[in-house]
Each structure stands twice: as structure tokens, then as C-alpha cells.
Design a protein around this motif. Structure first.
Motif, PDB file in Angstrom:
ATOM      1  N   SER A  10     -25.094 -48.172  23.583  1.00  0.00           N
ATOM      2  CA  SER A  10     -23.897 -47.985  22.547  1.00  0.00           C
ATOM      3  C   SER A  10     -23.805 -46.158  22.250  1.00  0.00           C
ATOM      4  O   SER A  10     -25.402 -46.447  22.131  1.00  0.00           O
ATOM      5  N   LEU A  11     -22.780 -45.996  22.484  1.00  0.00           N
ATOM      6  CA  LEU A  11     -22.393 -44.046  21.727  1.00  0.00           C
ATOM      7  C   LEU A  11     -21.635 -45.076  20.684  1.00  0.00           C
ATOM      8  O   LEU A  11     -20.019 -44.522  20.789  1.00  0.00           O
ATOM      9  N   GLU A  12     -22.259 -44.097  19.552  1.00  0.00           N
ATOM     10  CA  GLU A  12     -21.254 -43.934  18.327  1.00  0.00           C
ATOM     11  C   GLU A  12     -21.520 -43.636  17.326  1.00  0.00           C
ATOM     12  O   GLU A  12     -22.686 -43.285  16.688  1.00  0.00           O
ATOM     13  N   ASN A  13     -20.703 -42.717  16.972  1.00  0.00           N
ATOM     14  CA  ASN A  13     -20.652 -41.251  16.467  1.00  0.00           C
ATOM     15  C   ASN A  13     -22.214 -40.273  16.105  1.00  0.00           C
ATOM     16  O   ASN A  13     -22.991 -40.076  15.649  1.00  0.00           O
ATOM     17  N   GLY A  14     -22.445 -40.506  17.389  1.00  0.00           N
ATOM     18  CA  GLY A  14     -23.654 -39.636  18.051  1.00  0.00           C
ATOM     19  C   GLY A  14     -24.532 -39.932  18.112  1.00  0.00           C
ATOM     20  O   GLY A  14     -25.693 -39.249  18.520  1.00  0.00           O
ATOM     21  N   VAL A  15     -24.280 -41.595  18.316  1.00  0.00           N
ATOM     22  CA  VAL A  15     -26.199 -42.557  18.254  1.00  0.00           C
ATOM     23  C   VAL A  15     -25.928 -43.128  19.300  1.00  0.00           C
ATOM     24  O   VAL A  15     -25.618 -44.448  19.249  1.00  0.00           O
ATOM     25  N   ALA A  16     -26.852 -42.350  20.236  1.00  0.00           N
ATOM     26  CA  ALA A  16     -26.938 -43.843  21.186  1.00  0.00           C
ATOM     27  C   ALA A  16     -28.046 -44.549  20.793  1.00  0.00           C
ATOM     28  O   ALA A  16     -28.857 -44.325  20.709  1.00  0.00           O
ATOM     29  N   THR A  17     -27.434 -46.079  21.175  1.00  0.00           N
ATOM     30  CA  THR A  17     -28.454 -46.541  20.959  1.00  0.00           C
ATOM     31  C   THR A  17     -29.132 -47.230  22.026  1.00  0.00           C
ATOM     32  O   THR A  17     -28.065 -48.553  22.904  1.00  0.00           O
ATOM     33  N   GLU A  48     -23.859 -34.423  26.067  1.00  0.00           N
ATOM     34  CA  GLU A  48     -23.391 -33.119  24.897  1.00  0.00           C
ATOM     35  C   GLU A  48     -23.268 -34.708  23.372  1.00  0.00           C
ATOM     36  O   GLU A  48     -23.487 -33.950  22.140  1.00  0.00           O
ATOM     37  N   ALA A  49     -22.584 -36.174  23.626  1.00  0.00           N
ATOM     38  CA  ALA A  49     -21.993 -36.313  23.191  1.00  0.00           C
ATOM     39  C   ALA A  49     -23.362 -37.149  22.101  1.00  0.00           C
ATOM     40  O   ALA A  49     -23.146 -37.827  20.813  1.00  0.00           O
ATOM     41  N   VAL A  50     -24.260 -37.821  22.491  1.00  0.00           N
ATOM     42  CA  VAL A  50     -25.381 -37.761  22.326  1.00  0.00           C
ATOM     43  C   VAL A  50     -25.635 -37.043  21.310  1.00  0.00           C
ATOM     44  O   VAL A  50     -26.920 -36.086  21.604  1.00  0.00           O
ATOM     45  N   ARG A  51     -26.146 -37.268  20.269  1.00  0.00           N
ATOM     46  CA  ARG A  51     -27.125 -36.817  19.063  1.00  0.00           C
ATOM     47  C   ARG A  51     -28.865 -37.046  18.279  1.00  0.00           C
ATOM     48  O   ARG A  51     -29.291 -35.734  17.572  1.00  0.00           O
ATOM     49  N   ALA A  52     -28.593 -37.981  18.220  1.00  0.00           N
ATOM     50  CA  ALA A  52     -29.667 -38.769  18.011  1.00  0.00           C
ATOM     51  C   ALA A  52     -29.776 -40.201  18.914  1.00  0.00           C
ATOM     52  O   ALA A  52     -29.054 -40.631  19.777  1.00  0.00           O
ATOM     53  N   VAL A  53     -30.992 -40.375  19.525  1.00  0.00           N
ATOM     54  CA  VAL A  53     -31.075 -41.907  20.564  1.00  0.00           C
ATOM     55  C   VAL A  53     -31.912 -42.948  19.402  1.00  0.00           C
ATOM     56  O   VAL A  53     -32.905 -42.699  18.664  1.00  0.00           O
ATOM     57  N   LEU A  54     -31.449 -43.834  19.002  1.00  0.00           N
ATOM     58  CA  LEU A  54     -31.974 -45.046  18.225  1.00  0.00           C
ATOM     59  C   LEU A  54     -32.702 -46.634  19.565  1.00  0.00           C
ATOM     60  O   LEU A  54     -31.288 -46.512  20.676  1.00  0.00           O
ATOM     61  N   LEU A 200     -29.487 -38.030  11.307  1.00  0.00           N
ATOM     62  CA  LEU A 200     -30.793 -37.718  12.076  1.00  0.00           C
ATOM     63  C   LEU A 200     -29.182 -36.880  12.948  1.00  0.00           C
ATOM     64  O   LEU A 200     -28.723 -35.400  14.212  1.00  0.00           O
ATOM     65  N   ALA A 201     -28.727 -37.620  13.703  1.00  0.00           N
ATOM     66  CA  ALA A 201     -27.172 -37.145  14.515  1.00  0.00           C
ATOM     67  C   ALA A 201     -26.299 -36.141  14.061  1.00  0.00           C
ATOM     68  O   ALA A 201     -25.335 -34.910  15.353  1.00  0.00           O
ATOM     69  N   GLN A 202     -26.638 -36.132  12.459  1.00  0.00           N
ATOM     70  CA  GLN A 202     -24.834 -35.273  11.923  1.00  0.00           C
ATOM     71  C   GLN A 202     -26.087 -34.007  11.748  1.00  0.00           C
ATOM     72  O   GLN A 202     -25.910 -33.076  10.637  1.00  0.00           O
ATOM     73  N   MET A 203     -27.720 -33.940  11.588  1.00  0.00           N
ATOM     74  CA  MET A 203     -28.247 -32.892  12.014  1.00  0.00           C
ATOM     75  C   MET A 203     -28.259 -31.466  12.812  1.00  0.00           C
ATOM     76  O   MET A 203     -27.375 -32.243  13.762  1.00  0.00           O
ATOM     77  N   PRO A 204     -28.268 -30.072  12.575  1.00  0.00           N
ATOM     78  CA  PRO A 204     -28.477 -29.339  13.359  1.00  0.00           C
ATOM     79  C   PRO A 204     -29.112 -29.777  14.682  1.00  0.00           C
ATOM     80  O   PRO A 204     -30.151 -29.806  14.693  1.00  0.00           O
ATOM     81  N   THR A 205     -28.609 -30.166  16.115  1.00  0.00           N
ATOM     82  CA  THR A 205     -29.346 -30.965  16.376  1.00  0.00           C
ATOM     83  C   THR A 205     -30.372 -29.995  17.448  1.00  0.00           C
ATOM     84  O   THR A 205     -31.851 -30.427  17.790  1.00  0.00           O
ATOM     85  N   LYS A 206     -30.291 -28.939  18.000  1.00  0.00           N
ATOM     86  CA  LYS A 206     -31.400 -27.836  18.502  1.00  0.00           C
ATOM     87  C   LYS A 206     -32.299 -27.553  17.125  1.00  0.00           C
ATOM     88  O   LYS A 206     -33.449 -27.579  18.311  1.00  0.00           O
ATOM     89  N   GLY A 207     -32.408 -27.021  16.284  1.00  0.00           N
ATOM     90  CA  GLY A 207     -33.287 -27.140  15.034  1.00  0.00           C
ATOM     91  C   GLY A 207     -34.049 -27.820  15.292  1.00  0.00           C
ATOM     92  O   GLY A 207     -35.349 -27.855  15.422  1.00  0.00           O
ATOM     93  N   LEU A 208     -33.522 -29.346  14.887  1.00  0.00           N
ATOM     94  CA  LEU A 208     -34.284 -30.587  15.473  1.00  0.00           C
ATOM     95  C   LEU A 208     -35.449 -30.502  16.406  1.00  0.00           C
ATOM     96  O   LEU A 208     -36.227 -31.014  17.147  1.00  0.00           O
ATOM     97  N   ALA A 209     -34.627 -30.215  18.018  1.00  0.00           N
ATOM     98  CA  ALA A 209     -35.054 -30.185  19.148  1.00  0.00           C
ATOM     99  C   ALA A 209     -37.005 -28.940  19.609  1.00  0.00           C
ATOM    100  O   ALA A 209     -37.212 -29.310  19.874  1.00  0.00           O
ATOM    101  N   TYR A 210     -35.880 -27.608  18.472  1.00  0.00           N
ATOM    102  CA  TYR A 210     -37.313 -26.760  18.311  1.00  0.00           C
ATOM    103  C   TYR A 210     -38.545 -27.095  17.676  1.00  0.00           C
ATOM    104  O   TYR A 210     -39.619 -26.983  18.761  1.00  0.00           O
ATOM    105  N   THR A 211     -37.561 -27.946  16.583  1.00  0.00           N
ATOM    106  CA  THR A 211     -39.029 -28.760  16.003  1.00  0.00           C
ATOM    107  C   THR A 211     -39.767 -29.569  16.422  1.00  0.00           C
ATOM    108  O   THR A 211     -41.229 -29.668  16.852  1.00  0.00           O
ATOM    109  N   LYS A 212     -39.047 -30.314  17.519  1.00  0.00           N
ATOM    110  CA  LYS A 212     -39.655 -31.224  18.375  1.00  0.00           C
ATOM    111  C   LYS A 212     -41.007 -31.026  19.530  1.00  0.00           C
ATOM    112  O   LYS A 212     -42.118 -31.080  19.526  1.00  0.00           O
ATOM    113  N   GLN A 213     -40.434 -29.954  20.060  1.00  0.00           N
ATOM    114  CA  GLN A 213     -41.243 -28.960  20.973  1.00  0.00           C
ATOM    115  C   GLN A 213     -42.076 -28.084  20.703  1.00  0.00           C
ATOM    116  O   GLN A 213     -43.548 -28.854  20.950  1.00  0.00           O
ATOM    117  N   LEU A 214     -42.227 -28.015  19.123  1.00  0.00           N
ATOM    118  CA  LEU A 214     -43.650 -26.936  18.438  1.00  0.00           C
ATOM    119  C   LEU A 214     -43.999 -28.072  18.230  1.00  0.00           C
ATOM    120  O   LEU A 214     -45.715 -28.043  18.166  1.00  0.00           O
TER     121      LEU A 214
END
Length: 261
Positions: A10-17, A48-54, A200-214
Motif C-alpha cells: 500500500s502507498l499512503e502519504n509517501g509511505v510504501a508499506t 518518486e511518490a515513495v518517500r519512505a518504506v515500511l 521520514l516521508a516528510q523529510m528531505p529524501t535526497k539528504g536521507l539517501a546521501y546519509t544512508k550512502q555514507l
């Protein structure tokens, strides 16, 4: 149940469950469910509609690991092939996914199920949940990156003991030893998980992705190399629309409206 039902999406408010959905066998993996999860993770990365995954489980368990009935039948694949074809791609997809992934452990997480959770970015659990490195009980070794993540999370000695003894770790014990982030009560679990995912879905997604990569890269770098990589990714983050929005919101003393761009 058809293979397409083994993962509820399911996808709701940017969160894919993504819900592991074989509750009658504690959401243990067969080939169809493993391949379905791989497909959903790839789709989440591209949408792009997915901003966080649960990631969670249906029923009383999170995941019981491998369905041994499939692994021991007369036409069963070799265990090593199951690992290579099913679990290794899932772990790599989780770590390479350019969005935060939360494991919401709603019950027992055993074997590959435990290590699947530990490969996610943030792990939370019900207080009644538990984690078991069950491999030694059937003569196998921990797979699904368990030997990679667990020692880094809780230290060599504890990881070695848990893997060799197969002892159960409660959710509260897992929090205390640094294995997982938080444990929530039965009554508040659903609400707490949703609030975390929504945040998390409402936060800066690219910044979180860069943090994850680091964080992915820190295991292989010296201090000097990691400092260099921080500079590289900080330059990338500074070029995002979310950085501009964050600065403007700070100056204007308002809540930022990040778009993940």
C-alpha cells in the motif's frame, strides 16, 4: 493464495508499506515471496511518490526466516542457491534503496527474518517481539548479512554468542544492547510506527539517501576517506531544493515543506 498475495503493498502519504503475508507459516520465505519482495523494493526505488518504506509482517510474526519445507523437499534448491537467489538480492536492495526503510517487527524475527530486519535503516519492535539467530539449531551459518550487521550493531562477543547459542533476545533487550532503535507497547505500536514512517516521508529524501550512502561506505573507509566523502555528499545535498527550502523555513521561522527534490 497466489504468489502476488505473499507481499501486501500500500502507498499512503509517501509511505510504501510492504507486509510479509504468509501468516500461517510465520511469514517464512518461499521462492515466490522472496522474488515478490525483490520486485516491490525495486519498484519503490523507482517510484518518486515513495518517500519512505515500511516493512512489517502479517499476523503474530514478523518473519520466521526460510520455509524449511521448501528447502528440504525432493526437488529443493541447494541452501546456498536459495541464499544467493533470494536473500542476497533483498539485502542489497534494502541497502541501495535511495529512501529510508523502517522494519516494524511485530512479532518473532528468526533466522533470515531477524537479519532482514537488521539490514533496514531503522528497526523498531513491539515489546513482545523477539529476535533469534536460529541457524545453529539446524546446523547452518547466519546468512542474509547477519555476520556483517550484527557484530557492528552489538559487538563481536555478543554477536558470536547469539549466533552460536541461538538464544532468544527480547525487544527490550535488543534496545538495551543497541541492536534496534526502539520498542513500543502492544497498544501504541501501530501509532508509533506510522508516526515515525510519516515523519521520514516528510523529510528531505535526497539528504536521507546521501546519509544512508555514507553509512554504507563508512565500513570500508579510513577517517580521511570518510571526511572526503562527507564533503562530496554535502555538496550534493547543498544543491537540492530541499536544502533551499530548509534554509528559507529556518530564516522565516516556519515549518519546512520538503518535496524530496
Amino acid at each position: 493464495m497466489t504468489p502476488s498475495d505473499y507481499i501486501k503493498y500500500s502507498l499512503e502519504n509517501g509511505v510504501a508499506t510492504l507486509t510479509l503475508n504468509r501468516p500461517n507459516v510465520f511469514n517464512s520465505f518461499n521462492r515466490e515471496m522472496a522474488l515478490a519482495l525483490q520486485g516491490h523494493l525495486q519498484a519503490c526505488a523507482e517510484d518518486e511518490a515513495v518517500r519512505a518504506v515500511l516493512l512489517t509482517g502479517e499476523g503474530k510474526a514478523f518473519c520466521g526466516g526460510q520455509d524449511l519445507a521448501e528447502a528440504t523437499g525432493p526437488e529443493a534448491m541447494e541452501i546456498s542457491e536459495i541464499v544467493v537467489q533470494h536473500y542476497n538480492p533483498i539485502i542489497l536492495l534494502l541497502r541501495q534503496l535511495n529512501k529510508p526503510v523502517i522494519a516494524a517487527v511485530n512479532g518473532v524475527a528468526a533466522g533470515a527474518g531477524a537479519n532482514l530486519a537488521l539490514a533496514c535503516d531503522i528497526v523498531v519492535a513491539k515489546e513482545t517481539a523477539s529476535f533469534i539467530q536460529a541457524f545453529s539449531k539446524i546446523g547452518l551459518i547466519p546468512d542474509s548479512a547477519g555476520t556483517f550487521f550484527l557484530p557492528r550493531l552489538i559487538g563481536f562477543q555478543r554477536a558470536s554468542a547469539l549466533m552460536m547459542t541461538g538464544n532468544k533476545v527480547t525487544a527490550l533487550e535488543a534496545v538495551q544492547m543497541g541492536m534496534i532503535y526502539k520498542a513500543f507497547s502492544e497498544n501504541t505500536f501501530e501509532t508509533e510506527v506510522r508516526e515515525l514512517a510519516q515523519k521520514l516521508a516528510q523529510m528531505p529524501t535526497k539528504g536521507l539517501a546521501y546519509t544512508k550512502q555514507l553509512l554504507n561506505e563508512t565500513y570500508q573507509h579510513t577517517l580521511e576517506e570518510q571526511l572526503q566523502q562527507e564533503a562530496v555528499y554535502q555538496q550534493k545535498a547543498g544543491q537540492t531544493q530541499d536544502f533551499k527550502e530548509g534554509v528559507e523555513a529556518f530564516i522565516q521561522k516556519r515549518k519546512p515543506n520538503f518535496k524530496g527534490q
